[in-house]
Motif scaffolding. Sequence first.
Motif, short mmCIF file in Angstrom:
data_model
loop_
_atom_site.label_atom_id
_atom_site.label_comp_id
_atom_site.label_asym_id
_atom_site.label_seq_id
_atom_site.Cartn_x
_atom_site.Cartn_y
_atom_site.Cartn_z
N VAL A 445 0.83 -1.21 0.00
CA VAL A 445 0.00 0.00 0.00
C VAL A 445 0.86 1.25 0.00
CG1 VAL A 445 -1.67 1.33 1.35
CG2 VAL A 445 -1.97 -1.14 1.08
N GLU A 446 1.90 1.26 0.82
CA GLU A 446 2.81 2.42 0.85
C GLU A 446 3.49 2.63 -0.51
OE1 GLU A 446 5.51 1.82 4.01
OE2 GLU A 446 4.05 2.23 5.61
N ARG A 447 3.91 1.51 -1.15
CA ARG A 447 4.56 1.63 -2.45
C ARG A 447 3.61 2.22 -3.50
NH1 ARG A 447 4.74 -0.86 -7.05
NH2 ARG A 447 3.23 -2.42 -6.39
N ILE A 448 2.35 1.72 -3.51
CA ILE A 448 1.38 2.22 -4.49
C ILE A 448 1.08 3.70 -4.24
CG2 ILE A 448 -1.01 2.00 -5.26
CD1 ILE A 448 -0.76 -1.00 -4.70
N THR A 449 0.97 4.09 -2.97
CA THR A 449 0.72 5.51 -2.64
C THR A 449 1.86 6.39 -3.13
OG1 THR A 449 -0.51 4.80 -0.67
CG2 THR A 449 0.23 7.09 -0.76
N GLU A 451 3.93 5.75 -5.61
CA GLU A 451 3.88 5.81 -7.06
C GLU A 451 2.80 6.78 -7.54
OE1 GLU A 451 3.36 1.90 -8.56
OE2 GLU A 451 5.42 1.25 -8.13
N ALA A 452 1.61 6.75 -6.86
CA ALA A 452 0.53 7.67 -7.26
C ALA A 452 0.96 9.13 -7.07
CB ALA A 452 -0.73 7.37 -6.46
N HIS A 453 1.60 9.43 -5.94
CA HIS A 453 2.09 10.80 -5.71
C HIS A 453 3.11 11.20 -6.77
CE1 HIS A 453 -0.06 11.76 -2.07
NE2 HIS A 453 0.39 10.67 -1.43
N ASN A 454 3.99 10.29 -7.11
CA ASN A 454 5.00 10.61 -8.13
C ASN A 454 4.36 10.86 -9.49
OD1 ASN A 454 7.02 10.32 -6.22
ND2 ASN A 454 7.40 8.16 -6.73
N GLU A 458 4.45 14.34 -11.56
CA GLU A 458 4.96 14.38 -12.93
C GLU A 458 3.94 14.99 -13.89
OE1 GLU A 458 6.83 11.25 -16.21
OE2 GLU A 458 6.19 10.57 -14.23
N ALA A 459 2.64 14.65 -13.72
CA ALA A 459 1.59 15.22 -14.57
C ALA A 459 1.47 16.73 -14.37
CB ALA A 459 0.26 14.54 -14.28
N GLU A 460 1.54 17.19 -13.12
CA GLU A 460 1.49 18.64 -12.87
C GLU A 460 2.67 19.35 -13.50
OE1 GLU A 460 1.34 18.93 -8.69
OE2 GLU A 460 -0.83 18.57 -8.53
N SER A 566 -9.62 4.56 -9.90
CA SER A 566 -9.35 3.16 -10.26
C SER A 566 -8.30 2.55 -9.33
CB SER A 566 -8.88 3.07 -11.71
OG SER A 566 -7.66 3.79 -11.88
N GLU A 567 -7.28 3.35 -8.99
CA GLU A 567 -6.24 2.84 -8.08
C GLU A 567 -6.81 2.58 -6.68
OE1 GLU A 567 -2.46 1.47 -7.30
OE2 GLU A 567 -3.36 2.10 -9.20
N ILE A 568 -7.70 3.50 -6.24
CA ILE A 568 -8.32 3.32 -4.93
C ILE A 568 -9.21 2.08 -4.92
CG2 ILE A 568 -10.02 4.33 -3.34
CD1 ILE A 568 -8.87 7.07 -4.08
#
Length: 904
Positions: A445-449, A451-454, A458-460, A566-568
């Motif tokens: 869960v920490e790894r996926i979180t 990755e989502a923040h990264n 990157e998109a911003e 979708s990730e959630i």
Amino acid sequence: MSTTSGNGAVNYRNGTHRSSLRTQPSTSGAQKPSLKSKSVLRKSSPAALGGGGSKSGGGADAGVPGRVRVAVRLRPRNGEELIADADFADCVELQPELKRLKLRKNNWDTDTFEFDEVLTEYASQKRVYEVVAKPVVEGVLDGYNGTIMAYGQTGTGKTYTLGQLGEEDVADRGIMVRAMEDILAEVSLETNSISVSYMQLYMETVQDLLDPSNDNIAIVEDPKSGDVSLPGATLVEIRDQQSFLELLQLGEAHRFAANTKLNTESSRSHAILMVNVRRSVKSSDSNGNSHMTNSLKPPVVRKGKLVVVDLAGSERINKSGSEGHTLEEAKSINLSLSALGKCINALAENSSHVPFRDSKLTRLLRDSFGGTARTSLVITIGPSPRHRGETTSTIMFGQRAMKVENMVKLKEEFDYKSLSRRLEVQLDNLIEENERQQKAFVDEVERITVEAHNQIAEAESRYANALEEEKQRYQNDYMESIKKLEENWSKNQKKLAAERLALGEKNGLDITSNGNRSIAPALEEVSELKKLLQKESQSKMAAEEEVNRLKQQLTELKKVEVSGNSEIMRLHKMLENETQQKEKLEGEIATLHSQLLQLSLTADETRRNLEQHGSEKTSGALRLPQIQDPGNAEKPPVARLFEQVGLQKILSLLEADDADVRIHAVKVVANLAAEEANQQQIVEAGGLTSLLMLLKNTEDETIHRVAAGAIANLAMNETNQELIMDQGGIGLLASTAANAEDPQTLRMVAGAIANLCGNDKLQTKLRSEGGIAALLGMVRCGHPDVLAQVARGIANFAKCESRASTQGTKRGKSLLIEDGALSWIVQNAKTETAAIRRHIELALCHLAQHEGNAKEMVKEGAIWELVRISRDCSREDIRSLAHRTLTSSPTFLTELRRLRVDIR
């Protein structure tokens, strides 16, 4: 048991059976009724000697009838009988093929007897073992109790038959050695165990042959089952045949013997060897049960006990010539054998009362005669007509014993403790696996979180860069448009000015000044309009850009929101799966707990039912065997304390401020150290260091005595010996010995140092740190127990030096001689205390094996003691060692020739 030496066949205790006659195996035939004169005696069923019914059927609760099996063995004539009875025929005639024995009453009248096996004087030790003992040993391996016993007149070969070690000739090995060879060949020591106790019954006291200080062992009888146990006897785990042989040698060295007219080394006690065999039985699952059911099924353990009894020989006082203390010993032996005969008579006649409690011997053999054991008896007789009365008595004893019926029972039980330990391990593994899965889930869960923040960052960043590029492009387009408009406006102004000029010239107007005055306000108005237009254009473009930016930002945010949703959802699904797995594991753990509790309750209920109703059935078709384990009795207080409090808590009490608390704690540790199974735990938990600190920091004599005893127990292990030396233990023991006055404290300290003296690696360090000096200093006490331990330590040290000299690693004079021990050894070589004298004789023999010590020993008069030992020592191995040492040393041979002493 040895016979009188002579030119004929000779039996030596732990020596060689020498006979010029060839071995002739006896043949076995069908059992027939035995005859005595013209009357017919009882019939015996044809079965192998030592048998007792089938192993199957009846279970452990229902016994199988099994008669006591009796074999008779004839000793060959010895040297004295060959001379004295040369003109007389043997008093017995053997018919091995018919399993008969004829006893000559005179030249014309004989009595005929029949036995299960008749062994002539030519019968080999292997033949005797196979027909007498092997069936009993096989029964012990299958979970039955078994007894092998030898009975007969003194000097007829009982000890040779049972206890011969076969050191010089392996063919002479007795029943004890061969039985252990078969047991070790069949038992896997990785999963099963073999333990041995060796005792003697001397003057109606049970004494431990492996620990002479334990000279009054109590006999404990279970009031419900009637089983007899000796909880105070030393119990030794057997790992190989060599350790068993060393145990037998140690026991024989402590056994009482005396020289009589009938036997030069007559046993004065009954020797009892108990071998406990514990074997796990693999049960097959024929119903196809699941793996979980198999793991919850308790393993089956079979406990067989083999008892080998070497009875002291019966003797008549007028023939043996016993007097003084030897006479008292003979009386005690005859009384105990008489009590045994009475019990066998009562059992043979099915009497309602059997006087088992008349003697400790009959109490110990209660299970062997009329009990649950398979019993095989070998009676030994001699051929001499001078001892016809003793031979007749022995034969009649065997005939009565053949009438005794035992009820053989299988000793089998469920090992609930092993099952409990296995379930606890499985439970711990499941808990650990659950914790690992939970940790892996949290990490995922920490790894996926992260990755989502990264991805969002990157998109911003990409959005900001694209927005900046688009803004710059619009600005460039705007500037180009303004530039073009300015150029067009400039052209238009020039064109307008030219047109006005042309018009003025045409009308004749002077437009130079007035034209400028009229055009100026128009130009200013145009300029203002231009500025307003420019501002409106800029506002319009800024608004359009802001609208476009907001639209793009809204689009990007919608995309990010969809991706995040979708990730959630995926994480929610993973969390639900992990929650279900956790609930499943918790359910399995709860199931295991409940099943373990149910098994414990079932075991307790089964034990209570068996105690109340014997062989009553428990639940369904399950039928539990009767658990006959002395360990079912209440545990000793120290063992209960060890389990309830824990070793670390007990060791912490050694540092308590209260002296009484420290004393009680060190006594508990000492009792725990007496058990070999606890020693490694004590050392690993720091118990050895704590005991050494008690010697260093306390002045209490009681603490010193008990701590030294515990250290002596730990010093039996070679690894612990090195740890004791590394932690300065020998210096602390030496200091304790120097300050102690109590003989028991000195005995404990001397015992610990004596154990350290037996380690070849520690010789130099032991001496340099004052170990030898401390041993010699303790002789000031004069107490026999202390002197015995000092002598044992010196013998151990001398043996290690002798071994090092033989291997070539030792040069020069003995360290013991350098420290002045030789004079004390010589002065005490003739002491009346057997334990001290035996160790001193061994020390002298080991010192004499090194040629570098010979001159000093001659100077101190030790050569005379060696000559005496080679002639008069009661132990043949020491006697032979002394003789071999004297004849192999050039220095000793020269001195003996000078003194004209013949040692041949």
